[in-house]
Structures are given as structure tokens and as C-alpha cells.
Design an enzyme around this catalytic site. Structure first.
Site, PDB file in Angstrom:
ATOM      1  N   ASP A 110      26.214  67.917  57.797  1.00 31.05           N
ATOM      2  CA  ASP A 110      27.630  68.043  57.452  1.00 31.05           C
ATOM      3  C   ASP A 110      27.737  68.425  55.990  1.00 31.05           C
ATOM      4  OD1 ASP A 110      26.654  65.631  56.441  1.00 31.05           O
ATOM      5  OD2 ASP A 110      28.631  64.714  56.413  1.00 31.05           O
TER       6      ASP A 110
ATOM      7  N   ASP B  85      19.195  60.103  58.132  1.00 34.45           N
ATOM      8  CA  ASP B  85      20.358  60.920  57.797  1.00 34.45           C
ATOM      9  C   ASP B  85      19.985  62.385  57.989  1.00 34.45           C
ATOM     10  OD1 ASP B  85      18.758  61.574  55.671  1.00 34.45           O
ATOM     11  OD2 ASP B  85      19.951  60.513  54.179  1.00 34.45           O
ATOM     12  N   SER B  86      20.928  63.275  57.727  1.00 34.09           N
ATOM     13  CA  SER B  86      20.668  64.695  57.991  1.00 34.09           C
ATOM     14  C   SER B  86      20.049  65.381  56.794  1.00 34.09           C
ATOM     15  CB  SER B  86      21.975  65.402  58.324  1.00 34.09           C
ATOM     16  OG  SER B  86      22.763  65.493  57.146  1.00 34.09           O
ATOM     17  N   GLY B  87      20.009  64.696  55.668  1.00 31.98           N
ATOM     18  CA  GLY B  87      19.506  65.320  54.452  1.00 31.98           C
ATOM     19  C   GLY B  87      20.601  65.996  53.651  1.00 31.98           C
ATOM     20  N   GLY B  88      21.748  66.220  54.295  1.00 29.45           N
ATOM     21  CA  GLY B  88      22.830  66.939  53.614  1.00 29.45           C
ATOM     22  C   GLY B  88      23.276  66.245  52.336  1.00 29.45           C
ATOM     23  N   PHE B  89      23.458  64.936  52.408  1.00 23.44           N
ATOM     24  CA  PHE B  89      23.976  64.220  51.246  1.00 23.44           C
ATOM     25  C   PHE B  89      23.026  64.341  50.053  1.00 23.44           C
ATOM     26  CE2 PHE B  89      24.640  60.466  48.595  1.00 23.44           C
ATOM     27  CZ  PHE B  89      25.997  60.572  48.359  1.00 23.44           C
TER      28      PHE B  89
ATOM     29  N   ASP C  42      25.011  51.513  55.585  1.00 27.15           N
ATOM     30  CA  ASP C  42      23.763  51.613  54.825  1.00 27.15           C
ATOM     31  C   ASP C  42      24.131  51.817  53.374  1.00 27.15           C
ATOM     32  OD1 ASP C  42      24.439  54.627  55.107  1.00 27.15           O
ATOM     33  OD2 ASP C  42      22.816  54.555  53.639  1.00 27.15           O
TER      34      ASP C  42
ATOM     35  N   CYS D 190      13.357  32.410  46.905  1.00 28.19           N
ATOM     36  CA  CYS D 190      14.163  31.205  46.665  1.00 28.19           C
ATOM     37  C   CYS D 190      13.419  29.937  47.069  1.00 28.19           C
ATOM     38  CB  CYS D 190      15.499  31.309  47.403  1.00 28.19           C
ATOM     39  SG  CYS D 190      16.615  32.520  46.647  1.00 28.19           S
TER      40      CYS D 190
ATOM     41  N   GLY E  64      31.723  61.153  53.504  1.00 25.90           N
ATOM     42  CA  GLY E  64      32.596  61.560  52.405  1.00 25.90           C
ATOM     43  C   GLY E  64      33.413  60.439  51.803  1.00 25.90           C
TER      44      GLY E  64
ATOM     45  N   HIS F 208      14.920  39.088  48.192  1.00 25.53           N
ATOM     46  CA  HIS F 208      16.094  38.219  48.138  1.00 25.53           C
ATOM     47  C   HIS F 208      17.381  38.966  48.480  1.00 25.53           C
ATOM     48  CE1 HIS F 208      19.000  35.240  47.153  1.00 25.53           C
ATOM     49  NE2 HIS F 208      19.647  36.198  46.511  1.00 25.53           N
TER      50      HIS F 208
ATOM     51  N   GLN G 283      34.506  64.321  58.580  1.00 23.66           N
ATOM     52  CA  GLN G 283      34.845  64.546  57.175  1.00 23.66           C
ATOM     53  C   GLN G 283      36.368  64.655  57.059  1.00 23.66           C
ATOM     54  OE1 GLN G 283      33.024  64.360  54.494  1.00 23.66           O
ATOM     55  NE2 GLN G 283      30.931  64.288  55.345  1.00 23.66           N
TER      56      GLN G 283
ATOM     57  N   CYS H 256      19.401  29.811  50.162  1.00 25.33           N
ATOM     58  CA  CYS H 256      18.750  31.008  50.709  1.00 25.33           C
ATOM     59  C   CYS H 256      17.356  30.681  51.239  1.00 25.33           C
ATOM     60  CB  CYS H 256      18.660  32.080  49.628  1.00 25.33           C
ATOM     61  SG  CYS H 256      17.773  33.558  50.162  1.00 25.33           S
TER      62      CYS H 256
ATOM     63  N   CYS I  20      14.905  32.800  51.707  1.00 25.95           N
ATOM     64  CA  CYS I  20      13.904  33.829  51.414  1.00 25.95           C
ATOM     65  C   CYS I  20      12.732  33.240  50.630  1.00 25.95           C
ATOM     66  CB  CYS I  20      14.515  35.026  50.685  1.00 25.95           C
ATOM     67  SG  CYS I  20      14.558  34.892  48.890  1.00 25.95           S
TER      68      CYS I  20
END
Lengths: 373, 373
Positions: B147, B93-97, B268, B311, B218, B337, B191, B306, B308
Site C-alpha cells: 500500500d 508487513d509488505s515492506g511499503g512502510f 504492532d 523483576c 496511515g 520486561h 488508507q 511483574c 518477568c
């Protein structure tokens, strides 16, 4: 497979010896170090990880498992092996040591030891019969008798009185679990503090009861290394040569080497796993405190000679980053590595004993770990 | 292999679509969920675990990696892939969030955003050029532009002014990283808050700049699910159909399904990994709060369907015990899991889209997760 309890000596070197111990869940080559899986897990690791690092036997804590999740629950779910997904050998301690070190308000009587849970303060009694019952519920391959671990500095009168109680408790444990029952072995514990004649007295009494193996308890409780080695060298030969000998709660690399030199076959300690979580890592080039700034840009593996996943995959810089950032993966990778180190150190020790060059191996490792831990 | 950025659409179902996106570290089948590896590790997991659970692309956080261990250090050590031992695709990501959600004392100007580190309070500036430089140092396969993530409840005037700034920042990012450079893709971010015409205005401007893919930012910032779905359904079709569409920070199973239904390709969220550490587990029989007393003696696997490791190997009773005892292995098994669940949920979604039965699959999953998370 041989019957559980079969103990076959291999080549030795001085007092150091190699052997094979058969348990209901497989054979163990000794000398062996047992990683500690306090609460039904070696912290941060899966059973498959334990296989990868060639751990052949692990230790479970009776005190912890009794309080949580409860030995009866574990029994209902098929025993500790099935519960935690580990089908190799398990040794469980008697819970006595944790009662003395963790719980509050303990009171020792002939009947047993009454204590308050460190989790919720609830009152409990560990009698010899109770700790045997718990360990039968857990289904461990090797059970330990209830003993009183005499605190460091206890005087002769207290120590002598205590070892008598430990012997009477040992007899009651043996009675509660006859030899050979269920394929679960039972080891006796020799106490006697730091008085050599009391160690001899305790050894004589415990051997007279008769167990599948014998442990030295009450060492590594605050004494100097010199004091421990002095008692160790004197007491280890008192234990039957044809039975496994276990030095409880030890320890640092040089202590394991001293133990092996004295003829000890089995060891356990939280040191490699606890140190892993503190960022103190064992390598065959010496100790590494991974948080140190010198590793910030270090692109080399933690130990270039180590076959563990952490060393094969990551740089010291990455391990340092994970540690500094308090990432969960740090605990896991460090634990994988430290237990691999202990596993290899013991494998090499067995090889050195077989080849009659144990003293040289011991000197080499002591040079790497001069100050002990 | 196709050139990075190649995006090949496969069968669709309504607005939902399948596709393949080529990156410098391999191809990704979409729709895809990206596990979050904030500080250069998906918490508690090794790269081999990520392969086991079929994670095809992971997300790294520019804000965190810039502050610790530092993007220049990562570059010196060969980039983020090599540093963390993961050779699959990485989106950063851009780090903005994170600046807007984690750091103190932030101040937004035309130049960028000034903020104080949440670690040590030190002052930093994230300009469009700076976050591009950081992501070039990290060497991610997909970079995000800087952003401003408009807070929920922002009024129309603020939102309109902000989207203009976001567009100017997007242009500067594009200029700092020309299309196709180094094989690193760059995605723009639309946005416009909760105003449909502003979303359209932002989309038009960002598309005009030209990127390898387009994200909706956003959303999932505190609004109701109905509001989010309303904007999502309206804004997703504004993004070019021949480029990957990414819904940032989303989310819960039903939100992923709503996103896919609207034509989103990438997602994500920390939800599966964070919930794992809180003992909230996703299964194909519904949600399980593993700490509940009802699982105390439950010998069955968490999810019998499952594949995994958790499980396949352990009972609910054991997973509950690890959680209650705060064991490190609890975080690991729960994370393994939950990410497996998300991986399978997305795999089944792709299959359902290909076979023209996505609506039925969505309804089935929504019935399992009625309340959202």
C-alpha cells in the site's frame, strides 16, 4: 561443606593435576576457566545462562566495579553476588592490571598507584589496603592482592625493584585481610617479568607472606608464546603444590593446555567473550569466522557436537545473518557458544588428566588450534 | 485445529471484542500485541524468551529481510520460522512502510515503488507481485498487501489518488496469492488519510477485493492523538466485524486501549522494544526511566507485580547500573520486561472485555500512562 580454602588434590598426569577448591559459595573442580564479568555481568548473559553453560566461577573486575557502580553501593545492596544475581563463586582481581592498561596519568609510589578514571578523568588512589577494602565490600570469594604488572620489555633493574614493591604490597594486603576472615580467600601474585631468577625471588617472598592460592602475573603481556611457555614451565613449579595456582589473563586454548601441563589450576581471559562479539567462534572442528561468505547458506549447526542453545537451535547461516546485521542476539548466542566450548574443553581436560591421557588430549586440541587463538 | 483464517468471536464489551484467530502455526487470542522482530529476531531475545513472555505472534519486516539476508535464502533454508527458530505465528508487513520511511530516492508508479537500499544504495522495485513473492518465500502466516502510506499532511487530492493506487495494488496482491493458498493468510490495508469519507471509500474498495483480515494503515504518522482517535473511531467500524482488524504501527498503552475500544484486534509497534533499549520501562505503577539517579540505590524490583525474569531476579539499582554502563544485558533485561508488560496488559484487557469491565480497565491504565507513551 569443607571450609573455604580447602584444596583437595585428585588424580594428576605428569605436572597436570585435578583438584577441588572450596569457596564460601561452593566447590570448584580444577583446572577451571573463569569467564570474565567485568562490570557485574558476563557481557550479554544472565546468571541462568552461566549455569546452563556450567560456568562454576566467574571473575569480576575491581577497577570497573569500584568506579561504577561503586563498591560501597554494592556492599549496601548486599554484595556482588546478590547485586548481579549470581550465587556461585566469584574471584575479583585487584584492579591493578586495569589501572596499568586502561587509565591515564598513573603514578606508582610506595603508597600505591594514583590514576585517572577512564570514565570521567577523576583522580583515585589504589593502595593495597584500598583494593582489599573494595574487594571486601564486593564480597568476592577470592580476592587478589595489589601488584605491579611489569610491562613487557622492562629491564632487569626495573623488574627487580618492582617485584620488591609487589612483595611489600602483598604483605600490606595480607595484613588488611587476615587469613580466613569472612570466608574470603586471598591469592598472592608472583611477578619477576621474564627473568627466571627474579621469578624465583618473587615466588619465595610471596609464599613467605602466605596466601590461600598463588597466581602468576605479568604473562601474556606481549611476549611470544615461546617466551611465555618458557617462564610458565619454570615458574609454575615454584608455587606450592598444595595450593591452587592461577595463571592470570590466559588465554587461548593452546595456552590453557600449556598452563595445565605446567600444573596450573585456574585461568581467566576475555578471549572467548570478546571473540564472540567479533564473530570468532571456537568449535571442536576448529575456529569459525562466522562472517565469512562460505556460511551464507550453511544450514548446519555451528558445531554439531556442541550442546549449547545456539548450536541446538540455529544454523550457521542464521548466526552469520545476525552478525552481519549487527543484531544484539548475535553477541548473546556467540557468547553462549564460546563459553560452552571453553567449559567443555576444560571438562574434557580434567577427564583426560584423571585418565592419564592429557598429553594426547593436548595434542588433539593443539591440532585444532595450531596458531594459538 | 481449525483452518487458517478461522476467526471466532468471543465475548465483547461495547465495541471491544475478544476472538481467536487460527493461523498455520497456531491460534492467537485477540486483542493481541505483536512484538516486532525486524531482521529475523526480536532484538536481544531468543525464541525461548518469547515463549516465556507469552508472545503469541511476532512481526517480521519484509523490507529488511528482503535486503538482508534475502527472502530467497530464507526460503532455501526452510522459511522464516525455521530460520529464526520460532514456530509460532508470524505476520510480515509488505515492506511499503519501510520503503517510505527508511530508503532514499523512492519513486512511486503504477507498477510499484522503486527505492534505494538504506544498506548499500542499490536500486530495487517493490511491486504488489514482488512483495507477495517475498512473503511467500518467507512463509509468514499473515501477509500484508503493498500500500502507499500517505504522509501526514497530504491534501485531499493526493490522498484520494493514492487510495485508488492502493486499491489497485491490493487487487494485484490478491491475484498473486489466491485466498487460502499455502495456509498463508493475506490482510488488506485501508488508507484514506485523515479524510473520513476517503477512509470509507478505501474501506469499501478493499473489502470488495476480499481478504482474511483488514488493517488500518496511515495512522500514527505524526498526527495528534485526538486526530488519530477520531479517525480510528470512525474507520474501525467500517471493517467487517467477522474478520480480524489490525491497527498498524500502534502503539503506546493508551493507544492500544483506544484501539481495543474501537474494536481493533491486532497491534504492532517497536515502542516497547525500542524504549527498552532507551531505558524507558513500562510498569503497572507507571513509567520508569531507569537511568534516573533516584534508582541508584533502589534495591526493589522494577515492578514488584511483574513475573518477568528481570523483576524476579534484579534490583532497580542493578538495572540502572547495566544501563549506565551500556552493558548488553541491559537491552536484554529491559526488553524482556517491557514485552512482558505489554503481554500482561493485553491479557488483562482480554479478561476485562470478557467480564464486561473494559472501560474501567482502560481508565485505570490511562491514569498510569496519562501522557501517552
Amino acid at each position: 561443606m569443607n571450609a573455604p580454602g580447602t584444596f583437595t588434590l585428585g588424580p594428576g598426569d605428569g605436572s597436570a593435576r585435578t583438584a577441588r577448591l572450596t569457596t564460601a559459595h561452593g566447590e570448584i573442580e580444577t583446572p577451571v576457566f573463569m569467564p570474565v564479568g567485568t562490570q557485574g555481568t558476563v557481557k550479554s548473559l544472565c546468571p541462568t545462562d552461566l549455569q546452563d553453560i556450567k560456568a562454576r566461577i566467574i571473575l569480576g573486575n575491581t577497577y570497573h566495579l569500584y568506579l561504577r557502580p561503586g563498591d560501597e553501593l554494592v556492599a549496601k545492596l548486599g554484595g556482588l553476588h546478590r547485586f548481579m544475581g549470581w550465587d556461585g563463586p566469584i574471584l575479583t582481581d585487584s584492579g591493578g592490571f586495569q589501572v596499568f592498561s586502561l587509565s591515564g596519568l598513573r603514578r606508582i609510589t610506595e603508597e600505591g598507584v594514583t590514576f585517572a578514571s577512564h570514565i570521567d578523568g577523576s583522580k583515585h588512589l589504589f593502595s593495597p589496603e584500598k583494593v582489599v577494602s573494595i574487594q571486601r565490600n564486593l564480597g568476592s570469594d577470592i580476592m587478589m592482592v595489589l601488584d605491579e604488572c611489569v610491562p613487557y620489555g622492562a629491564d632487569r633493574a626495573y623488574t627487580e625493584k618492582s617485584l620488591g614493591l609487589t612483595t611489600r604490597w602483598a604483605r600490606r594486603c595480607r595484613k588488611a585481610h587476615p587469613a580466613g576472615d569472612r570466608g574470603q580467600l586471598m591469592f598472592g601474585i608472583v611477578q619477576g617479568g621474564f627473568f627466571k631468577d627474579l621469578r624465583a625471588q618473587s615466588a619465595e617472598q610471596i609464599i613467605e607472606v602466605g596466601f590461600d592460592g598463588y597466581a602468576l602475573g605479568g604473562l601474556s603481556v606481549g611476549e611470544s608464546r615461546a617466551e611465555m611457555y618458557d617462564i610458565l614451565g619454570d615458574a609454575a613449579p615454584l608455587l606450592p603444590a598444595d595450593r591452587p595456582r592461577y595463571l592470570m589473563g590466559v588465554g587461548a586454548p593452546r595456552d590453557l593446555l600449556a598452563g595445565m601441563a605446567a600444573g596450573i589450576d585456574m585461568f581467566d581471559c576475555v578471549l572467548p567473550t570478546r571473540n564472540a562479539r567479533n564473530g570468532t567462534l571456537f568449535t571442536f572442528q576448529g575456529k569459525v569466522n562466522i562472517k565469512r561468505a562460505e556460511y551464507r547458506e550453511d544450514d548446519s549447526p555451528l558445531d554439531p557436537t556442541c550442546p549449547c542453545y545456539a548450536c541446538r537451535t540455529f544454523s550457521r547461516a542464521y548466526l552469520r545473518h545476525l552478525y552481519i546485521a549487527k543484531e544484539l542476539l548475535s553477541y548473546r548466542l556467540n557468547t553462549l557458544h564460546n563459553l560452552t566450548f571453553f567449559s567443555i574443553m576444560m571438562e574434557r581436560a580434567r577427564q583426560a588428566i584423571r585418565e592419564g591421557r592429557f598429553a594426547a588430549y593436548r595434542a588433539e586440541m593443539e591440532a585444532l588450534y595450531p596458531e594459538g587463538e
